[in-house]
Motif scaffolding. Structure first.
Motif, PDB file in Angstrom:
ATOM      1  N   THR A  75       0.820  -1.211   0.000  1.00  0.00           N
ATOM      2  CA  THR A  75       0.000   0.000   0.000  1.00  0.00           C
ATOM      3  C   THR A  75       0.851   1.258   0.000  1.00  0.00           C
ATOM      4  OG1 THR A  75      -1.820   1.141   1.089  1.00  0.00           O
ATOM      5  CG2 THR A  75      -0.205   0.085   2.519  1.00  0.00           C
ATOM      6  N   GLU A  86       2.314  -2.772   7.937  1.00  0.00           N
ATOM      7  CA  GLU A  86       2.099  -3.744   6.862  1.00  0.00           C
ATOM      8  C   GLU A  86       3.223  -4.762   6.918  1.00  0.00           C
ATOM      9  OE1 GLU A  86       0.925  -3.131   2.378  1.00  0.00           O
ATOM     10  OE2 GLU A  86       3.117  -2.977   2.547  1.00  0.00           O
ATOM     11  N   ARG A 118      -2.176  -5.961   7.132  1.00  0.00           N
ATOM     12  CA  ARG A 118      -2.187  -4.545   7.515  1.00  0.00           C
ATOM     13  C   ARG A 118      -3.020  -4.456   8.787  1.00  0.00           C
ATOM     14  NH1 ARG A 118      -3.658  -3.363   1.255  1.00  0.00           N
ATOM     15  NH2 ARG A 118      -1.598  -3.918   0.427  1.00  0.00           N
ATOM     16  N   TRP A 147      -9.597  -3.592   0.259  1.00  0.00           N
ATOM     17  CA  TRP A 147      -8.785  -2.753   1.139  1.00  0.00           C
ATOM     18  C   TRP A 147      -9.250  -1.306   0.963  1.00  0.00           C
ATOM     19  CZ3 TRP A 147      -6.019  -1.839   5.193  1.00  0.00           C
ATOM     20  CH2 TRP A 147      -5.177  -0.726   5.263  1.00  0.00           C
ATOM     21  N   ALA A 149      -8.711   1.894   2.981  1.00  0.00           N
ATOM     22  CA  ALA A 149      -7.868   2.301   4.100  1.00  0.00           C
ATOM     23  C   ALA A 149      -8.587   3.191   5.105  1.00  0.00           C
ATOM     24  CB  ALA A 149      -6.618   3.000   3.563  1.00  0.00           C
ATOM     25  N   TYR A 310      -7.231   4.626  -6.161  1.00  0.00           N
ATOM     26  CA  TYR A 310      -6.252   4.105  -5.206  1.00  0.00           C
ATOM     27  C   TYR A 310      -5.205   3.244  -5.895  1.00  0.00           C
ATOM     28  CZ  TYR A 310      -4.183   0.924  -1.829  1.00  0.00           C
ATOM     29  OH  TYR A 310      -3.286   0.173  -1.117  1.00  0.00           O
ATOM     30  N   ARG A 311      -5.650   2.368  -6.802  1.00  0.00           N
ATOM     31  CA  ARG A 311      -4.729   1.390  -7.388  1.00  0.00           C
ATOM     32  C   ARG A 311      -3.869   1.942  -8.520  1.00  0.00           C
ATOM     33  NH1 ARG A 311      -9.278  -1.949  -6.295  1.00  0.00           N
ATOM     34  NH2 ARG A 311     -10.161  -1.607  -8.363  1.00  0.00           N
TER      35      ARG A 311
END
Length: 467
Positions: A75, A86, A118, A147, A149, A310-311
């Motif tokens: 991440t 993590e 995580r 995920w 966050a 995010y990715r």
């Protein structure tokens, strides 16, 4: 990167919401060893855990590569500032193999995989619940699809990503031979249809509760372990729940099947299914009961804007570039499905620990042909209606078309200024409408207060209604 042809093949299983998306069962291999003498029938083995794996791993001297220095899709969230860590671990043992109808096709097959953890660094931050995600491999690699966050950290959950399937493990081996070259979930190539995946996943859950040896959760003690999975992974979990779990030891306390199929069997462990607008195409639905809830979210997409944003930098870092798509409509609905998913985790935990049943939710409306009726703005009717739909500033839907994965992305078309001015004559009225819609959803149990507060901050910072 995977080819367009491979993408289309993978898509065949992604949208099977009414039935599990899983490979065909493999025939039993002659000569497969049976259970060890004295072993309890259906007992889930406790695997060996190694780690945490150092962040820097010596590279292959023939091809030194920065990819050997960190976990795949590590991440980019600053976990330390939030009191999280993590870590990655190897998990190995001997797994049984099962076909998709639950028949055992192998026993005691050696395997080795990895898990990524995580979690809160200190027990005081831990809420006691572990989200054990069956990592999705539809794109050709492990994807931490669930995920989220902000919600996971705010709630104090531990998140564990499990590499259970051949496609993901094979990609890891090629991406970093030094870090992942020893992994194998096929029994040396004998079981390539993920027959071992169900027991591998269950054994990881067993390891999360272990009190001896290397503990993936460090000093944290898991009170509740939830099996969570999105899309194709939800399909695998459906097969596990319906056909494998009745014959084996129960190691999960509950199941969250997200944007994918859900079990038809009524078992002891509660199941929570959350679907986007994309995923609802049939009026045939399993009714809510004492161990099952199904929520459908208007305007949300199977794979929406939040996850894509995010990715994108992580895939650029780990693959050299992030995939791009040419869709027939502007893609990626911005209706935050992950807000509803976070609420479902909280309900599922209370359901398990305190027996408090979650609220039901109205279904999306469907026409007789399976299409969705829409209002004058083009928005779907019925379902859970977050403020992004009830107080819209854009057309968000679960529909799209075009190449490969476009049908999963939904659409997002911002309203023109003239329409916004007609809908919201003043900024204050717009902000008040957002607050009212979110307050209603918080009271109904579909939205957490923290996400409602963020929605309000976003609305206040916008220029909607400002002239």
């Amino acid at each position: 990167m995977i080819s367009s042809r491979t993408s289309r093949i993978l898509l065949c299983g992604v949208l099977a919401v009414g039935a599990a998306a899983a490979p065909p069962a493999a025939a039993a291999t002659p000569g497969t060893p049976g259970p060890k003498p004295g072993a309890a029938p259906g007992k889930v083995g406790t695997p060996v855990v190694q780690g945490p794996i150092p962040g820097t791993v010596p590279g292959d001297p023939k091809a030194p590569d920065v990819r050997d220095t960190y976990p795949w899709m590590s991440t980019n969230v600053n976990l330390a500032s939030a009191g999280y860590v993590e870590q990655e671990f190897y998990v190995s043992g001997k797994a049984d193999g099962y076909g998709v109808t639950g028949e055992r096709v192998a026993s005691g097959v050696p395997y080795k995989t990895r898990v990524i953890v995580r979690r809160p660094a200190h027990p005081a931050r831990f809420n006691g619940t572990v989200l054990a995600e069956w990592q999705n491999v539809t794109a050709g690699y492990d994807l931490d699809a669930l995920w989220s966050a902000e919600q996971i950290i705010r709630g104090g959950y531990a998140w564990v990503g499990v590499s259970a399937q051949r496609v993901g493990v094979d990609q890891l081996r090629g991406w970093s031979p030094a870090r992942y070259g020893g992994l194998d979930v096929t029994g040396g190539g004998r079981f390539t249809a993920d027959e071992l995946s169900y027991d591998v996943y269950a054994q990881v859950a067993k390891a999360l509760r272990a009190t001896k040896g290397v503990r993936p959760l460090g000093g944290l003690k898991a009170r509740t372990v939830l099996a969570v999975g999105a899309s194709q992974s939800a399909g695998r979990m459906t097969v596990y729940y319906d056909n494998v779990l009745p014959k084996t030891e129960a190691v999960f306390d509950g199941f969250a099947n997200i944007v994918g199929s859900a079990p038809s069997r009524k078992g002891a462990e509660p199941v929570f299914q959350v679907l986007s607008e994309t995923d609802v195409r049939s009026p045939v639905r399993r009714a809510d009961d004492e161990v099952f809830r199904r929520w459908e979210v208007a305007g949300a997409a199977h794979s929406g804007w939040n996850g894509q944003e995010y990715r994108r930098p992580i895939l650029r870092r780990d693959l050299g570039e992030a995939p791009s798509y040419t869709c027939d409509q502007p893609p990626w609905s911005r209706v935050p499905l992950h807000h509803v998913v976070a609420a479902s985790y909280a309900h599922l935990t209370r359901w398990i620990e305190r027996g408090v049943r979650p609220p039901s939710a109205p279904p999306l409306e469907l026409n007789a042909d399976g299409s969705k009726p829409r209002d004058e703005l083009g928005l779907a009717l019925g379902g859970i209606r977050l403020s992004q739909v009830e107080v819209p500033t854009a057309l968000n839907t679960g529909d799209n078309s075009g190449e490969t994965f476009c049908l999963l992305f939904g659409t997002h078309v911002p309203f023109e200024r003239a329409r916004l001015d007609r809908l919201y004559p003043s900024h204050g009225r717009y902000v008040a409408a957002v607050a009212k819609a979110d307050k209603r959803n918080v009271r109904a149990g579909y939205l957490l207060p923290g996400d409602a507060q963020q929605n309000l901050r976003d609305a206040a910072a916008s220029d909607v209604g400002r002239r």
